[in-house]
Design a protein around this motif. Structure first.
Motif, short mmCIF file in Angstrom:
data_model
loop_
_atom_site.label_atom_id
_atom_site.label_comp_id
_atom_site.label_asym_id
_atom_site.label_seq_id
_atom_site.Cartn_x
_atom_site.Cartn_y
_atom_site.Cartn_z
N VAL A 37 0.86 -1.18 0.00
CA VAL A 37 0.00 0.00 0.00
C VAL A 37 0.90 1.23 0.00
N VAL A 38 0.75 2.08 -1.03
CA VAL A 38 1.64 3.21 -1.22
C VAL A 38 0.82 4.47 -1.49
N GLU A 39 1.52 5.57 -1.70
CA GLU A 39 0.86 6.83 -1.99
C GLU A 39 0.19 6.78 -3.35
N ALA A 40 -1.00 7.34 -3.45
CA ALA A 40 -1.73 7.37 -4.72
C ALA A 40 -0.93 8.13 -5.77
N GLY A 41 -0.91 7.59 -6.98
CA GLY A 41 -0.22 8.25 -8.08
C GLY A 41 1.27 7.93 -8.16
N THR A 42 1.76 7.06 -7.28
CA THR A 42 3.18 6.68 -7.30
C THR A 42 3.30 5.20 -7.63
N HIS B 174 -6.22 8.75 -1.53
CA HIS B 174 -4.85 9.05 -1.12
C HIS B 174 -3.96 7.81 -1.07
N LEU B 175 -4.50 6.64 -1.38
CA LEU B 175 -3.72 5.40 -1.33
C LEU B 175 -3.79 4.67 -2.66
N ALA B 176 -2.76 3.89 -2.93
CA ALA B 176 -2.74 2.98 -4.07
C ALA B 176 -2.23 1.64 -3.57
N ALA B 177 -2.46 0.60 -4.34
CA ALA B 177 -2.05 -0.74 -3.92
C ALA B 177 -1.41 -1.46 -5.09
N LEU B 178 -0.32 -2.18 -4.78
CA LEU B 178 0.40 -2.96 -5.77
C LEU B 178 0.59 -4.36 -5.23
#
Length: 377
Positions: free
Chosen positions: A56-61, A235-239
Motif C-alpha cells: 500500500v503506497v501513496e496514490a499516483g506513485t 490518497h492510497l494505491a495498492a500494488l
C-alpha cells in the motif's frame, strides 16, 4: 599414442600460458554474468524480504522503490482492519551516509515495526531488534560486526544482529531499525539548522510519514479484490508483490541491466573470436607436422582428432581456470556477484560449440595440406 596430449607435452609451457590467458578472459565473462545476476538479485532482495502480498503506497506513485511514496503512519491501522488482511506493517526506506571509524558508510536504512511484516527475513548472526530504540540489524557488507556502535543522526545505535544479501538496487547495504527510530532519523535536523528554524518561528518539526504499508493476506483471500478496494481510496494505491517487482526491474534497474547485458554480449562475441583465433593459429603452426602424418599414411580421423581434442582441452581448461578464479575473487567485488550453476553450464556449452567451430576451420586447413610439404626445408 594420443597425438593431442603428445603435442601438448611438447610445448607444455606455451599451452599452459595460453590456457591461463583464456582463463582470465573467462573470468571476466563469468564476472559480468555474475554482476548482471547480482544487479537483479540486489534489486529484488529488499522487495522479497518482507514476504508481502500487497504494498500500500501513496496514490499516483509506483511505490517506495521507483519513486518517493509518503502516506500517514496511521494508514496501517486502517488497512489492517480490512477483510482478508492477516497482517499489516508500516515501513520506511531512506539512504544515508554515516561516519564510522575512518570512513563514511553509505547505508540503506529500513525502518519497520518489530513483530509486524517488514523486518529481516533471516538473522545470520546475533539476534533481532529487542528494544524500542537504538538497536540495529545490519547486513554483513556494511563491515559492521556484533557490538559495534554507529552514530546515525544525533543518536548512537548498537549492532545486535547481522543478515546477508540485504541491499538496495544501488548496491548499498541495508540496516534495520525500529520504525520509530527511522521516523526520528528522517525528520532530524542538524543543531544549527534547528536553531535557524526556531528563530524563524517555524515551530516543531513536521512529523514523519511512512513509505508504505506491507500487507499479508489470509489464506484464500483474493489479492486482486483487496488491491482494487484500496485503489478506490483517493490518497492510497495498492500494488501486488509481482507488480512491485516488475516495476522495480522496469523502472529502476532496467537501463543498468540492459547496459550490462549488452556489454556481456559483446564480451562473449570477443571471447568466441579469440578462442577461434587461438585454435586456428595452433593448427596453422602444425601444418608441417600434419603433412608428415599424411606422408606416413596417418588416416584423416587421426589428424581431425588431434585438432578437435586440443581445441576442447584448451577451451575446457580456460573455462575451469576462469571458474576457479571468479569463485576466489567474487567476494572482493563491491557489487554482489551471483553465479548460478545454469549460467556456468551455459557458458561451458558455448565454449564447446565455439571450440568445435574453430577446430572445423583448423581441420579444413589441415585437409588441404599437401603431404609433399613435409619434405620441404
Amino acid at each position: 599414442m594420443n597425438l593431442a596430449l603428445k603435442d601438448i607435452r611438447h610445448g607444455l609451457f606455451r599451452f599452459v600460458l595460453t590456457c591461463f590467458g583464456l582463463g582470465l578472459l573467462m573470468t571476466v565473462v563469468l564476472a559480468m554474468i555474475g554482476i548482471y545476476n547480482g544487479l537483479v538479485a540486489d534489486a529484488l532482495a529488499v522487495v522479497e524480504a518482507p514476504a508481502a502480498d500487497v504494498w500500500v503506497v501513496e496514490a499516483g506513485t509506483k511505490g517506495p522503490f521507483a519513486e518517493a511514496s509518503s502516506i500517514p503512519a496511521d494508514s496501517r491501522d486502517t488497512v489492517a482492519r480490512m477483510p482478508g488482511v492477516a497482517e499489516a506493517g508500516a515501513i520506511n526506506y531512506q539512504t544515508i551516509e554515516a561516519p564510522f571509524l575512518d570512513r563514511a558508510l553509505r547505508l540503506y536504512v529500513i525502518g519497520y515495526e518489530p513483530g509486524r511484516p517488514g523486518g529481516p527475513k533471516v538473522i545470520a548472526e546475533g539476534r533481532g531488534i529487542g528494544t524500542s530504540h537504538f538497536e540495529l540489524v545490519a547486513d554483513r557488507k556494511t563491515g559492521l560486526v556484533l557490538g559495534d556502535t554507529i552514530r546515525l543522526g544525533r543518536n548512537r545505535f548498537t549492532v545486535v544482529g547481522l543478515v546477508e544479501g540485504a541491499m538496495n538496487s544501488g548496491g548499498d547495504p541495508a540496516v534495520y531499525m525500529t520504525l520509530d527510530d527511522a521516523m526520528v532519523l528522517q525528520t532530524e535536523l542538524a543543531p544549527a539548522d534547528q536553531r535557524v528554524q526556531a528563530a524563524r518561528g517555524a515551530g516543531a518539526v513536521k512529523s514523519a510519514s511512512v513509505a508504505a504499508v506491507i500487507v499479508r493476506i489470509t489464506p484464500g483471500a483474493d489479492v486482486d479484490l483487496l488491491t482494487a478496494t484500496l485503489r478506490q481510496w483517493k490518497h492510497l494505491a495498492a500494488l501486488s508483490q509481482i507488480e512491485q517487482e516488475n516495476i522495480l526491474l522496469a523502472s529502476v534497474v532496467d537501463k543498468a541491466r540492459r547496459q550490462i547485458g549488452l556489454f556481456l554480449g559483446i564480451l562473449l562475441a570477443v571471447s568466441a573470436v579469440v578462442i577461434a583465433l587461438i585454435i586456428y593459429t595452433m593448427t596453422m603452426e602444425k601444418l608441417k607436422q600434419i603433412a608428415t602424418l599424411k606422408l606416413i599414411g596417418a588416416p584423416d580421423r587421426t589428424i581431425i582428432g588431434l585438432i578437435v581434442q586440443q581445441s576442447l582441452i584448451l577451451g575446457t581448461a580456460g573455462w575451469g581456470i576462469g571458474l576457479i578464479l571468479i569463485l576466489l575473487v567474487k567476494d572482493v567485488f563491491p557489487r554482489r556477484v551471483v553465479l548460478e550453476p545454469f549460467n556456468v553450464a551455459v557458458l561451458a556449452g558455448i565454449i564447446v560449440v565455439v571450440c568445435l567451430a574453430a577446430s572445423g576451420l583448423g581441420v579444413r586447413a589441415a585437409m588441404k595440406v599437401d603431404p609433399a610439404t613435409a619434405l620441404g626445408g
